[in-house]
Design a protein around this motif. Structure first.
Motif, short mmCIF file in Angstrom:
data_model
loop_
_atom_site.label_atom_id
_atom_site.label_comp_id
_atom_site.label_asym_id
_atom_site.label_seq_id
_atom_site.Cartn_x
_atom_site.Cartn_y
_atom_site.Cartn_z
N VAL A 157 35.41 30.28 -89.25
CA VAL A 157 34.49 30.52 -88.15
C VAL A 157 33.22 29.70 -88.37
O VAL A 157 32.74 29.58 -89.50
N ARG A 158 32.68 29.14 -87.30
CA ARG A 158 31.37 28.50 -87.37
C ARG A 158 30.52 29.02 -86.23
O ARG A 158 30.89 28.91 -85.05
N ARG A 192 36.15 29.21 -83.57
CA ARG A 192 37.06 30.02 -84.39
C ARG A 192 38.40 29.29 -84.54
O ARG A 192 39.02 28.90 -83.54
N LEU A 193 38.82 29.11 -85.78
CA LEU A 193 40.15 28.57 -86.07
C LEU A 193 41.09 29.73 -86.38
O LEU A 193 40.79 30.56 -87.24
N HIS A 249 42.93 27.83 -81.67
CA HIS A 249 41.48 28.04 -81.64
C HIS A 249 41.05 29.06 -80.60
O HIS A 249 41.75 29.34 -79.62
N GLN A 250 39.82 29.56 -80.81
CA GLN A 250 39.06 30.29 -79.81
C GLN A 250 37.62 29.78 -79.82
O GLN A 250 37.11 29.37 -80.87
N PRO A 268 27.30 18.03 -86.67
CA PRO A 268 26.56 19.29 -86.88
C PRO A 268 27.07 20.47 -86.05
O PRO A 268 26.70 21.61 -86.32
N ARG A 269 27.90 20.21 -85.06
CA ARG A 269 28.43 21.29 -84.22
C ARG A 269 29.95 21.21 -84.15
O ARG A 269 30.53 21.20 -83.06
N ALA A 270 30.59 21.16 -85.30
CA ALA A 270 32.04 20.97 -85.32
C ALA A 270 32.68 21.82 -86.40
O ALA A 270 32.03 22.28 -87.35
N LEU A 271 33.98 22.04 -86.24
CA LEU A 271 34.77 22.79 -87.21
C LEU A 271 36.19 22.26 -87.17
O LEU A 271 36.75 22.06 -86.08
N ALA A 272 36.78 22.03 -88.33
CA ALA A 272 38.16 21.57 -88.41
C ALA A 272 38.85 22.22 -89.59
O ALA A 272 38.23 22.45 -90.63
#
Length: 231
Positions: A31-32, A62-63, A68-69, A135-139
Motif C-alpha cells: 500500500v502507498r 493498493r497492490l 490493484h485498487q 514520487p506518486r507510484a507503486l509497483a
C-alpha cells in the motif's frame, strides 16, 4: 516505490481481469498512501500553495494478489476502483467507461498490448524504472520472473486526479494498460467527450499495430533510447 510481492503469481491470464467501481478495500500486499495538499504536481500550475482551490485529501494505491485498487478520499466524495481477477465476475475488462460517481466525473480506459519476448522484457524494465523513481507510484514484482509485475502511477491537478496502471503477463506476452481519472464537474478535457454510463469491451491491440510498435520499441532500445512508456 518498487517492492517484491511475497506471494505466488495468481493472475494467470490477462483476460481474467475485471473492472469494478465501488465496493470495499480488499486485502493488500503493498500500500502507498499519498496526501493531496491542494497543490498540483506541475510547478506553477493553478492550485499551488497559497492559491485558492486545489484538491485536499488522500489517494491510496493498493497492490493485491490479483492486481490493484485505488481509493480516493477527497473532494465531494470517496471513490474506489478495482481491476483484478474477481471471483464470480466474468465480464471482460471494458475499453472505456464514463460515469458520474460520488460527485465526481469518472473515466476509465483499458487496452491490451501483445509484444514479442525481447520487447516485452525491455518494456517491463523501462516501466519499473519509471515507477521506482516516481514520487506518486507503486509497483510490485512477483517472485520468479522480473517481468511479472503490477505498477501504478498517479498524478494530481488542481481539480482532477488521474492514474495509469500496467499489469504484466510475460507467459502470454501481454501487457494490460489502464488509465483512469476523477474530475470535479465542469473541469473538462480538450478533445474528450463524456457519455455517462457508456462502456465497451477492451480488446487486444491489432497484430499489425503490435508489430509496428514492437519493432519501434525494439529499435529505440537497441539504439540506447528509452522504450515508450506512455499511452
Amino acid at each position: 516505490m518498487l517492492t517484491t510481492l511475497q506471494t505466488s503469481y495468481t493472475d494467470t491470464r490477462a483476460g481474467d481481469l475485471a473492472w469494478q467501481l465501488g465496493g470495499e478495500p480488499l486485502p493488500a500486499l503493498a500500500v502507498r498512501d499519498l496526501r493531496l495538499d491542494g497543490a498540483p504536481d506541475a510547478p506553477g500550475a493553478p492550485g499551488a500553495p497559497g492559491a485558492p482551490g486545489g484538491l485536499r485529501g488522500t489517494l491510496q494505491l493498493r497492490l493485491l494478489g490479483a492486481s490493484h485498487q485505488v481509493v480516493l478520499a477527497a473532494g465531494p466524495g470517496d471513490c474506489l476502483e478495482t481491476v483484478a481477477c474477481l471471483p464470480g465476475r466474468r465480464t471482460p475488462l471494458p475499453a472505456r467507461v464514463a460515469e458520474q460517481v460520488a460527485g465526481w466525473e469518472y473515466e476509465f480506459a483499458a487496452r491490451i498490448e501483445e509484444l514479442p519476448p525481447h520487447v516485452f522484457a525491455a518494456r517491463a524494465q523501462e516501466l519499473l524504472a519509471l515507477v521506482e523513481g516516481h514520487p506518486r507510484a507503486l509497483a510490485g514484482v512477483f517472485p520468479g520472473d522480473p517481468s511479472a509485475f503490477t505498477a501504478l502511477v498517479a498524478h494530481c491537478e488542481d481539480r482532477r486526479v488521474h492514474w495509469r496502471t500496467w499489469h504484466a503477463y510475460p507467459q502470454e506476452g501481454r501487457l494490460v494498460c489502464t488509465r483512469s481519472s476523477l474530475s470535479l464537474p465542469g473541469t473538462g478535457r480538450p478533445g474528450t467527450t463524456r457519455a455517462a454510463g457508456t462502456t465497451r469491451a477492451a480488446g487486444t491491440t491489432r497484430a499489425a499495430e503490435t508489430t509496428r510498435s514492437a519493432d519501434a520499441a525494439g529499435a529505440r532500445t537497441a539504439a540506447g533510447a528509452p522504450a515508450q512508456v506512455g499511452w
